[in-house]
Design a protein around this motif. Structure first.
Motif, PDB file in Angstrom:
ATOM      1  N   GLY A  92       0.647  -1.050   0.025  1.00 57.04           N
ATOM      2  CA  GLY A  92      -0.074   0.016  -0.011  1.00 57.04           C
ATOM      3  C   GLY A  92       0.764   1.322  -0.062  1.00 57.04           C
ATOM      4  O   GLY A  92       1.952   1.180  -0.012  1.00 57.04           O
ATOM      5  N   ASP A 160      -8.164  -2.487   3.643  1.00 58.95           N
ATOM      6  CA  ASP A 160      -7.889  -1.530   4.681  1.00 58.95           C
ATOM      7  C   ASP A 160      -8.496  -1.141   5.940  1.00 58.95           C
ATOM      8  O   ASP A 160      -7.975  -0.849   7.024  1.00 58.95           O
ATOM      9  CB  ASP A 160      -8.100  -0.248   3.610  1.00 58.95           C
ATOM     10  CG  ASP A 160      -7.125   0.012   2.720  1.00 58.95           C
ATOM     11  OD1 ASP A 160      -6.351  -0.628   2.565  1.00 58.95           O
ATOM     12  OD2 ASP A 160      -7.631   0.760   1.782  1.00 58.95           O
ATOM     13  N   LYS A 170      -3.208   3.042   2.075  1.00 65.14           N
ATOM     14  CA  LYS A 170      -4.209   2.547   1.214  1.00 65.14           C
ATOM     15  C   LYS A 170      -3.661   1.474   0.419  1.00 65.14           C
ATOM     16  O   LYS A 170      -2.374   1.353  -0.025  1.00 65.14           O
ATOM     17  CB  LYS A 170      -4.616   3.610   0.297  1.00 65.14           C
ATOM     18  CG  LYS A 170      -5.370   4.568   0.817  1.00 65.14           C
ATOM     19  CD  LYS A 170      -6.815   4.212   1.016  1.00 65.14           C
ATOM     20  CE  LYS A 170      -7.784   5.622   1.375  1.00 65.14           C
ATOM     21  NZ  LYS A 170      -9.135   4.971   2.040  1.00 65.14           N
ATOM     22  N   SER A 171      -4.180   0.243   0.596  1.00 63.45           N
ATOM     23  CA  SER A 171      -3.696  -0.931   0.037  1.00 63.45           C
ATOM     24  C   SER A 171      -3.994  -1.113  -1.606  1.00 63.45           C
ATOM     25  O   SER A 171      -5.135  -0.472  -1.828  1.00 63.45           O
ATOM     26  CB  SER A 171      -4.017  -2.161   0.543  1.00 63.45           C
ATOM     27  OG  SER A 171      -5.378  -2.409   0.779  1.00 63.45           O
TER      28      SER A 171
END
Length: 201
Positions: A92, A160, A170-171
């Protein structure tokens, strides 16, 4: 041998391991030690990013509890792959990456104000540069003799919520890592030729 082998400054075996013969694995075996997991990042960090920002964040999944939570967020066709991989990484980007400015570019922080004033630009820059680093992450995995299984078939909002509920990351990618099992690959898929995708102006 190809022109890539002929022109490379590394040996043919390295060219094959990192590029020419490397493929995305679907099944895995073996072990990935903590030292090897660290070595993957130690190579990844040398990839270029805007302003040396390095927004990529890596979360290695080892515990049964964490793996079970991750598997639940994946597309059904990806669940068995991740359940059996020796090591899994969630990649992320740091949603506040510019707050590290003095650490990644000390002595020149003038551009930080631009990102502070434009959250959408900051998010896009973090996302784009973390994706660039993700490519280096996969090459690092391959250079250590492992196969990588990068996947976007996942509910990243759910990931997330499970792993980054504070919004700090944020992945965007799940990467299975290990030695390829006997049935790791299907038939090779076609790649575009130079003439199909490259032009010189």
């Amino acid at each position: 041998m190809t022109i890539a082998h002929d022109e490379a400054v590394i040996g043919a075996a390295a060219v094959d391991a990192i590029f020419a013969e490397a493929r995305t694995a679907s099944t895995f075996t073996g072990e990935v030690t903590d030292e090897q997991a660290r070595a993957i990042y130690e190579l990844t960090k040398f990839g270029p990013t805007a302003f040396n920002s390095q927004p990529l964040r890596v979360t290695y999944i080892r515990s049964e509890q964490a793996r079970a939570a991750l598997v639940e967020t994946l597309a059904h066709g990806n669940r068995a792959k991740t359940a059996s991989a020796p090591l899994v990484a969630v990649l992320g980007y740091d949603t506040s990456w510019q707050e590290q400015w003095e650490n990644f570019l000390p002595g020149y922080n003038a551009p930080k104000a631009m990102y502070d004033a434009a959250p959408d630009l900051a998010a896009a820059t973090g996302n784009n540069n973390a994706h660039l680093q993700a490519g280096y992450f996969i090459l690092a995995v391959r250079s250590l003799g492992f196969s990588a299984g990068p996947m976007t078939g996942a509910d990243f909002t759910a990931i997330d919520a499970a792993f980054f509920p504070d919004g700090s990351q944020k992945s965007f990618l799940v990467v299975n890592i290990g030695q390829p099992a006997a049935d790791a690959w299907g038939a090779p898929k076609p790649k575009f030729a130079y003439e199909d995708v490259v032009r010189t102006l």
